[in-house]
Design a protein around this motif. Structure first.
Motif, PDB file in Angstrom:
ATOM      1  N   GLY A 146      -1.555 -14.019 -36.569  1.00 31.99           N
ATOM      2  CA  GLY A 146      -1.435 -14.967 -35.315  1.00 31.99           C
ATOM      3  C   GLY A 146      -1.826 -16.458 -35.763  1.00 31.99           C
ATOM      4  N   HIS A 147      -0.978 -17.104 -35.523  1.00 30.46           N
ATOM      5  CA  HIS A 147      -1.061 -18.546 -35.640  1.00 30.46           C
ATOM      6  C   HIS A 147      -1.347 -19.548 -34.415  1.00 30.46           C
ATOM      7  CE1 HIS A 147      -0.624 -22.686 -37.819  1.00 30.46           C
ATOM      8  NE2 HIS A 147       0.325 -22.937 -36.744  1.00 30.46           N
ATOM      9  N   CYS A 148      -2.382 -20.573 -34.519  1.00 32.59           N
ATOM     10  CA  CYS A 148      -2.416 -21.265 -33.384  1.00 32.59           C
ATOM     11  C   CYS A 148      -2.854 -20.313 -32.144  1.00 32.59           C
ATOM     12  CB  CYS A 148      -1.315 -22.085 -33.061  1.00 32.59           C
ATOM     13  SG  CYS A 148      -1.919 -23.508 -31.963  1.00 32.59           S
ATOM     14  N   ALA A 149      -2.219 -20.550 -31.143  1.00 28.37           N
ATOM     15  CA  ALA A 149      -2.473 -19.550 -29.667  1.00 28.37           C
ATOM     16  C   ALA A 149      -2.202 -18.162 -30.090  1.00 28.37           C
ATOM     17  CB  ALA A 149      -1.712 -20.381 -28.676  1.00 28.37           C
ATOM     18  N   GLY A 150      -1.186 -17.871 -30.897  1.00 25.50           N
ATOM     19  CA  GLY A 150      -0.823 -16.674 -31.045  1.00 25.50           C
ATOM     20  C   GLY A 150      -1.778 -15.683 -31.699  1.00 25.50           C
ATOM     21  N   GLN A 185       3.976 -21.813 -18.803  1.00 30.03           N
ATOM     22  CA  GLN A 185       3.327 -20.296 -18.092  1.00 30.03           C
ATOM     23  C   GLN A 185       2.517 -19.950 -19.489  1.00 30.03           C
ATOM     24  OE1 GLN A 185       6.356 -17.340 -16.034  1.00 30.03           O
ATOM     25  NE2 GLN A 185       7.594 -18.805 -17.077  1.00 30.03           N
ATOM     26  N   ASP A 186       2.948 -20.044 -20.682  1.00 33.32           N
ATOM     27  CA  ASP A 186       1.901 -19.638 -21.802  1.00 33.32           C
ATOM     28  C   ASP A 186       0.622 -20.458 -21.813  1.00 33.32           C
ATOM     29  OD1 ASP A 186       4.013 -17.938 -22.373  1.00 33.32           O
ATOM     30  OD2 ASP A 186       4.543 -18.784 -24.329  1.00 33.32           O
ATOM     31  N   LEU A 187       0.866 -21.661 -21.401  1.00 36.33           N
ATOM     32  CA  LEU A 187      -0.248 -22.753 -21.452  1.00 36.33           C
ATOM     33  C   LEU A 187      -1.410 -22.266 -20.346  1.00 36.33           C
ATOM     34  CD1 LEU A 187       1.487 -26.153 -22.329  1.00 36.33           C
ATOM     35  CD2 LEU A 187       0.012 -24.371 -24.059  1.00 36.33           C
ATOM     36  N   GLU A 188      -0.700 -21.933 -19.251  1.00 35.21           N
ATOM     37  CA  GLU A 188      -1.549 -21.426 -18.277  1.00 35.21           C
ATOM     38  C   GLU A 188      -2.553 -20.369 -18.445  1.00 35.21           C
ATOM     39  OE1 GLU A 188      -3.825 -21.642 -14.823  1.00 35.21           O
ATOM     40  OE2 GLU A 188      -2.471 -23.144 -15.368  1.00 35.21           O
ATOM     41  N   ALA A 189      -1.855 -19.344 -19.395  1.00 31.43           N
ATOM     42  CA  ALA A 189      -2.439 -18.008 -19.791  1.00 31.43           C
ATOM     43  C   ALA A 189      -3.610 -18.812 -20.906  1.00 31.43           C
ATOM     44  CB  ALA A 189      -1.520 -17.047 -20.670  1.00 31.43           C
ATOM     45  N   ILE A 246      15.186 -27.158 -25.237  1.00 31.50           N
ATOM     46  CA  ILE A 246      13.914 -27.724 -24.952  1.00 31.50           C
ATOM     47  C   ILE A 246      13.719 -27.588 -23.509  1.00 31.50           C
ATOM     48  CG2 ILE A 246      12.436 -29.808 -25.168  1.00 31.50           C
ATOM     49  CD1 ILE A 246      13.878 -30.558 -27.785  1.00 31.50           C
ATOM     50  N   GLU A 247      14.541 -27.887 -22.730  1.00 37.20           N
ATOM     51  CA  GLU A 247      14.123 -27.942 -21.188  1.00 37.20           C
ATOM     52  C   GLU A 247      13.996 -26.462 -20.921  1.00 37.20           C
ATOM     53  OE1 GLU A 247      16.508 -28.729 -17.313  1.00 37.20           O
ATOM     54  OE2 GLU A 247      17.468 -29.604 -18.969  1.00 37.20           O
ATOM     55  N   LEU A 248      14.717 -25.573 -21.426  1.00 36.82           N
ATOM     56  CA  LEU A 248      14.287 -24.027 -21.158  1.00 36.82           C
ATOM     57  C   LEU A 248      13.193 -23.631 -21.839  1.00 36.82           C
ATOM     58  CD1 LEU A 248      18.248 -22.577 -21.964  1.00 36.82           C
ATOM     59  CD2 LEU A 248      16.968 -22.990 -19.555  1.00 36.82           C
ATOM     60  N   THR A 249      13.067 -23.934 -22.717  1.00 37.00           N
ATOM     61  CA  THR A 249      11.595 -23.438 -23.385  1.00 37.00           C
ATOM     62  C   THR A 249      10.443 -24.056 -22.905  1.00 37.00           C
ATOM     63  OG1 THR A 249      12.689 -23.426 -25.691  1.00 37.00           O
ATOM     64  CG2 THR A 249      10.592 -23.466 -25.623  1.00 37.00           C
ATOM     65  N   TYR A 306       3.271 -17.976 -31.068  1.00 33.04           N
ATOM     66  CA  TYR A 306       2.551 -18.732 -30.392  1.00 33.04           C
ATOM     67  C   TYR A 306       3.095 -19.339 -29.062  1.00 33.04           C
ATOM     68  CZ  TYR A 306       4.936 -22.266 -33.154  1.00 33.04           C
ATOM     69  OH  TYR A 306       6.024 -22.839 -33.836  1.00 33.04           O
ATOM     70  N   SER A 307       2.471 -19.999 -28.396  1.00 38.11           N
ATOM     71  CA  SER A 307       3.009 -20.603 -27.043  1.00 38.11           C
ATOM     72  C   SER A 307       4.377 -21.116 -27.038  1.00 38.11           C
ATOM     73  CB  SER A 307       1.844 -21.669 -26.454  1.00 38.11           C
ATOM     74  OG  SER A 307       0.525 -21.071 -26.196  1.00 38.11           O
TER      75      SER A 307
END
Length: 239
Positions: free
Chosen positions: A89-93, A168-172, A159-162, A25-26
């Motif tokens: 797929g779970h949630c956004a996945g 970007q995933d949330l924009e998709a 967390i900062e890197l993620t 997921y995201s």
């Protein structure tokens, strides 16, 4: 096994009877399934899918949209669809899992024996994700909770890197929607008994996405699936 691809976390085994392809997921990658067994009952193989722009593919560009992602995944998985398989797929996945199943059906490839979607509203209700309304502090807290649920630590640098790939995933996710488009194969919809994130009425709207839609309530919370609960693995074994 020929045609191994960077889209899979590991090379699929020749001796497997069936496969379960798992979509992250995201914000995270295929390692989210690191607490799952590789084999279900010894002959059904768990195959985590790795999206670009994260983990071992961090230097690759982001996939952009779920539609573009599904085209690439369908092409990459084609050599590995030579035996029964399930998408999970779970949630956004669940959204790229659905899109990939649809793409494979449209292109004449073997279709999944079952699409299993967990804690996710159907595509015609999208975009629908509470993460879309959270700020970076709140998103960071969520990522920390996910890290702990996976058996790790909420490390600030990680967390900062993620957060970068999560945006970007949330924009998709934010630009994704699709009219109700049925699949030729069965769909199983999972609700978690102590999960407040998804309205049951929305989950019920998966009806019409297949002639065979089944609903399952499993014990647990939103991230319980990360620990590979036996009730979920039993459902996935059925294919």
């Amino acid at each position: 096994m020929t045609g191994f691809t960077r889209w899979l976390l590991r090379r699929p085994a020749n001796e497997t009877k069936a496969r379960v392809f798992c979509f992250p997921y995201s914000g995270v990658g295929a390692s989210m399934f690191n607490r799952w067994p590789r084999w279900l009952d010894g002959d059904v193989e768990v195959c985590p899918i790795q999206f670009p722009a994260r983990e071992n593919r961090i230097r690759e560009p982001h996939f952009g949209t779920y539609q573009a992602l599904s085209e690439d995944i369908a092409e990459a998985l084609a050599p590995h669809l030579d035996r029964p398989y399930t998408f999970f797929g779970h949630c956004a996945g669940a959204l790229p899992a659905y899109e990939t199943a649809l793409r494979l059906a449209e292109s004449g490839h073997p279709e999944p024996a079952r699409l299993v979607v967990s804690a996710q509203a159907p595509p015609h209700h999208c975009p629908h994700d509470r993460f879309l309304d959270l700020d970076d502090v709140q998103l960071g807290a969520e990522l920390g909770a996910i890290a702990v649920a996976r058996g790790g630590e909420a490390h600030p640098l990680l967390i900062e890197l993620t957060l970068a790939v999560l945006h970007q995933d949330l924009e998709a996710n934010r630009v994704y929607t699709r009219p109700r488009t049925p699949l030729p194969g069965p769909v199983s919809v999972v609700n978690w008994s102590a999960d407040p994130e998804v309205d049951l009425a929305l989950l019920d709207d998966w009806r019409g996405y297949s002639d065979d839609v089944q609903f399952h309530e499993l014990p647990g919370e939103h991230y319980t699936f990360l620990t590979a609960p036996p009730e979920l693995l039993t459902l996935l074994r059925k294919g």
